[in-house]
Scaffold this active site. Sequence first.
Site, PDB file in Angstrom:
ATOM      1  N   THR B 472      36.011 -22.919 -40.854  1.00 43.99           N
ATOM      2  CA  THR B 472      35.030 -23.406 -39.884  1.00 43.99           C
ATOM      3  C   THR B 472      35.444 -24.714 -39.248  1.00 43.99           C
ATOM      4  O   THR B 472      35.040 -25.015 -38.134  1.00 43.99           O
ATOM      5  CB  THR B 472      33.698 -23.613 -40.606  1.00 43.99           C
ATOM      6  OG1 THR B 472      33.977 -24.305 -41.833  1.00 43.99           O
ATOM      7  CG2 THR B 472      33.027 -22.301 -40.930  1.00 43.99           C
ATOM      8  N   LYS B 662      22.942 -29.449 -34.890  1.00 42.08           N
ATOM      9  CA  LYS B 662      22.396 -28.255 -35.534  1.00 42.08           C
ATOM     10  C   LYS B 662      23.584 -27.374 -35.925  1.00 42.08           C
ATOM     11  O   LYS B 662      24.671 -27.544 -35.383  1.00 42.08           O
ATOM     12  CB  LYS B 662      21.481 -27.500 -34.575  1.00 42.08           C
ATOM     13  CG  LYS B 662      20.263 -28.317 -34.106  1.00 42.08           C
ATOM     14  CD  LYS B 662      19.448 -27.545 -33.080  1.00 42.08           C
ATOM     15  CE  LYS B 662      18.178 -28.305 -32.690  1.00 42.08           C
ATOM     16  NZ  LYS B 662      17.428 -27.593 -31.607  1.00 42.08           N
ATOM     17  N   GLY B 665      27.441 -22.082 -37.169  1.00 46.31           N
ATOM     18  CA  GLY B 665      28.212 -21.041 -37.849  1.00 46.31           C
ATOM     19  C   GLY B 665      27.613 -19.654 -37.721  1.00 46.31           C
ATOM     20  O   GLY B 665      28.332 -18.658 -37.756  1.00 46.31           O
ATOM     21  N   GLU B 666      26.311 -19.574 -37.612  1.00 46.57           N
ATOM     22  CA  GLU B 666      25.688 -18.255 -37.687  1.00 46.57           C
ATOM     23  C   GLU B 666      24.989 -17.803 -36.416  1.00 46.57           C
ATOM     24  O   GLU B 666      24.868 -16.614 -36.153  1.00 46.57           O
ATOM     25  CB  GLU B 666      24.722 -18.233 -38.885  1.00 46.57           C
ATOM     26  CG  GLU B 666      25.515 -18.192 -40.181  1.00 46.57           C
ATOM     27  CD  GLU B 666      24.732 -18.605 -41.410  1.00 46.57           C
ATOM     28  OE1 GLU B 666      24.310 -17.722 -42.152  1.00 46.57           O
ATOM     29  OE2 GLU B 666      24.558 -19.818 -41.630  1.00 46.57           O
TER      30      GLU B 666
END
Lengths: 332, 700
Positions: B472, B662, B665-666
């Site tokens: 990431t 915020k 990743g998803e």
Amino acid sequence: MKPFAYQVPGDAVAAVRSVADRPDASFLAGGTNLVDHLRLGLIEPGLLVDVTSLTSDEITDHEGGLRIGAAVRNSDLAADRRVRERFPVLAESLLAGASGQLRNMATTGGNPLQRTRCVYFQDVSTPCNKREPGSGCSAIGGSTRNHAILGASEHCIATQPSDMGVALAALDAAVQVLGPGGERTIPFTELHRLPGETPERDTVLEHGELITAIDVPDLPIARRSRYRKVRDRASYAFALVSVAAALDVADGVVRDARIALGGVAHVPWRARRAEEALRGAPVSEQSYREAAEAELADARPQDGIDGGNGFKIPLVTGTLVATLRELAGEEA
Amino acid sequence: MTQTLEPRAMGQDLVRRDGPAKVHGTAIYADETPVENPLYCRVVQSTIARGRVRSVDTTEASALDGVITVLTPGTAERLASTDDAELAVLQSDDVGFRGQIVAAVVAETFEIAREAANLVRVEYDAVDHDTRLSADRHDLYAPEKVNAGYPTDTDVGNMEDAMALAPVTLEQTYTTPMQHNNPMEPHATTALWDPARGDGSGPGLILWDSTQGVHPMRATVRGVLGLEADQVRVVCPFVGGGFGSKGTPHANVVMAAMAARAVPGRPVRLVLTRQQMFSLAGYRTPTIQRMQLAAERDGTLRGIAIDVVEQTSRIKEFAEQTGVPTRKMYAAANRRSTHRLAALDVPVPSWMRAPGECPGMFGPEVAMDELAHELDLDPVELRIRNEPELDPETGKPFSSRNLVACLREGAERFGWAGRDLTPRARLEDGWWVGTGVAASVYPTMRQAQSTAAVRFDGGRYIARIGAADLGTGAWTVLPQIAADALGVPVEDVDVLIGDTDFPVASVAGGSSGTATWGSALVEAAREFRDKFGRGAQDGDEVEAGVRPNPDAGSYTMSAYGAQFAEVCVHAYTGEVRVPRLYGVFAAGRILNPRLARSQLLGGMTMGLGMALHEQSVLDPRFGHVVNHDLAEYHVPANADVADLQAHWIDEHDPHVNAMGSKGVGEIGIVGTAAAIVNAAWHATGVRVRDLPVTLDRFLT
Ligand SMILES: Cc1cc2nc3c(=O)[nH]c(=O)nc-3n(C[C@H](O)[C@H](O)[C@H](O)COP(=O)(O)OP(=O)(O)OC[C@H]3O[C@@H](n4cnc5c(N)ncnc54)[C@H](O)[C@@H]3O)c2cc1C
Ligand code: SF4
């Protein structure tokens, strides 16, 4: 994976003898299918005889057509200018298969002999008549999305996965074989066999018979030919259905056609009924549909936990129509 | 309100610090950990889905040259805790699902271990198993709560009345199939019992493991093995993807530790095969989502409801929070959400990228599209009309909510204006062409626990925190945060991660890693400055932990997005292509555009796979997934991804954390499948409500 011996004999004759002498011996070419099978535990050979240096890796002009050595890599065959000009369907079928890396390894002899991708065949924890004769066919009533609609038996409904094989079936190719008893030639359309009661046998080759070359005869119609492969993603997947086709039209009439289908049977399926229906028919979508209908008259779709494979009937029809339209110069 | 950092390094497009090592192949992954004289472990899996192991015959396997030991339920050590049935490896004869570990071989080479595993003969007493999920099962039950601690059901107003009284209603059922995380790097562990780490009673354990969190891994493993925290060290500098499947420990890690304990002094490597990952490493449950929408003629929602049915394993509960996003997404006075589970003889489901939001924004976002069509309304406009002022569930304000801005900017970039609402209206070169939209959402979280140490050494600031980088970008973004918190150039800062010898850090999950670890780094940096001012000396060091967000109780915090898809469906073959997929997101401050973009593009690509390809085919006769390799379980290939774009709007949120960030990743995977399904409908007029959208749906 069991330990095994590895051998590179001096020549093809010696290789044939080595394999013929031992029931648990196998030829090894690019290994892209065979090595997977070793890892999965599907086969446990005691001896692998590497033939990549024992058969020709050249494409030569031969009686107006081409002779393709068994060791010619799939990528080299697809890139050959003569193939691309005279047999575009063959080049396209190769390029539609696997990935660049795999095609660099895979060979002309090994490709048509790759075994089915049936998920139960590839999983030793499930019964499979092809892997273990008499154990039952897990695909029937299971996952059948990739399975056959033509020529299957109650013992096996697997499909032959080779793309190249579909093109070769359409092109009237012939297989040169060297066996313990000498040489023979097998029409490509007779190399593979329907499963019947002995699905463990994919082809008519006897143990120890080595493919030395594949001949593609002179075939003017093939200059206008296409390979159309339909699959579940845009690339790097086996065919749900594929069509290899060559078409000769004049004055709004089909003069001649060559058609073979992939993803529908235990063999690359030469569609002679469709060809017959097309000869002399007007160049029209209607004719193409009727040709597909003729070919699929005996199609028997399978139910399955993933929705079954009944969709292959309209898919073959649609793919054939689209391919023939394109060959006839209409919009796809 | 949190005191927000002045961004200097944050926001910069810095290249990955770990990039060269990865490109050169020198980054070391769990299975490659250089250790002396390793042994190899291979597991044997059950071939029944339910019953008992009657006997395990290890004679042939043990006789093989190079086999050190074979572990079976009869011979394996007893674990200190078997509370977690998934981790109670070889502790009883019970078989709870097909593919469960029933024996394991330890041998001198990988190949010998594999051969020996094939020679272990296991006999079973099988009983009938049941792996079929359906909404009309009689044994569905309501779990106590669903994943992440959300309530199982909610009911506000009266949804039934809303459906009875509203001028326009829609009721449809949508399904998503079982899906597997399939990170590129398989689950892998190198385990060594090391006398140097032990206490008086025995050696300690070192695990080089591919994990999304070294500390959470340690906490679980030590509980299972009955060790003290300082007896276990978990090391993981690099992870080749996890997507949630490495977020909670699975049986393979415990197995590796047990195998290594059985061969004192020698390290043991255990890598799951791709096929084994399909039963041992978690997956996303299939979901059945019954949606109800009740609307006015102008599109204003009176009611929205989702009733979810999904599966869990009989041996361990995992309840995906699929209904949760519907609770907060759109304004509607009447709202209901329920979750019901079937406990089946299947492997244990777990986290997969955006659990809850990812499947849970499929049904609702397709339903909204269907409603828009029903109302003859632009689907972008329908969403804007139902934009809530306050969180419909709690009545609290949003810390920031820019869904509408994302929809507008996305529409602009995509060229949405003037779109013909009629489906099946564009046929170009033999392809039906359509466009579709859907919204994305993902909650902004901060975990309760994480600590960072900051030390000044040789003119550099070195921070340590047991965080994880799954690819990431944590190696890169954490120094950016620390540098700004310390007020120094980013080149002067190192942040070391991936080792339990560093202070405790939370799991890389819930898109909360950067927010949580970053907050801990900010606390430590501030304390460092308070204590040492600008004149730090070598060896000066502080440690500080993340604090609760003071604004957490007063605001609802989420990231939002809008995804626009163009889809072509071949008129003769039904083949589906996605020539364009654009996402616009509002995710607070983007700390590193390069890293954020690849997270968002990766999420969207995975969403594309969910839309078109991914589907684990579980054969109910056997109980296992039969397409258990990457040749048959399709994820997008390069050729499936064409014009893929991720953008974001400038969003300033003073409430989320000191970075103003915020998680990214998803959210990229949320809503994608709905946008593509909606576009496929617009192209063809065929409404697909069951994923994936395969070509057979369009053949007649
Ligand atoms: C991930 C993946 C994707 C793939 N996708 C596709 C695809 O989309 N389309 C497609 O068509 N194929 C695909 N393939 C299969 C690939 O094309 C075949 O594996 C390859 O062509 C086999 O050739 P090979 O030389 O490697 O054969 P090997 O694996 O070496 O051998 C295959 C078989 O042929 C026998 N054999 C080899 N040479 C001879 C010979 N000269 N005479 C007699 N017997 C011989 C071997 O004993 C063995 O049984 C894919 C493979 C993989 C791994
Ligand atoms: S279809 Fe053929 S290969 Fe597949 S399980 Fe049945 S017998 Fe085996």
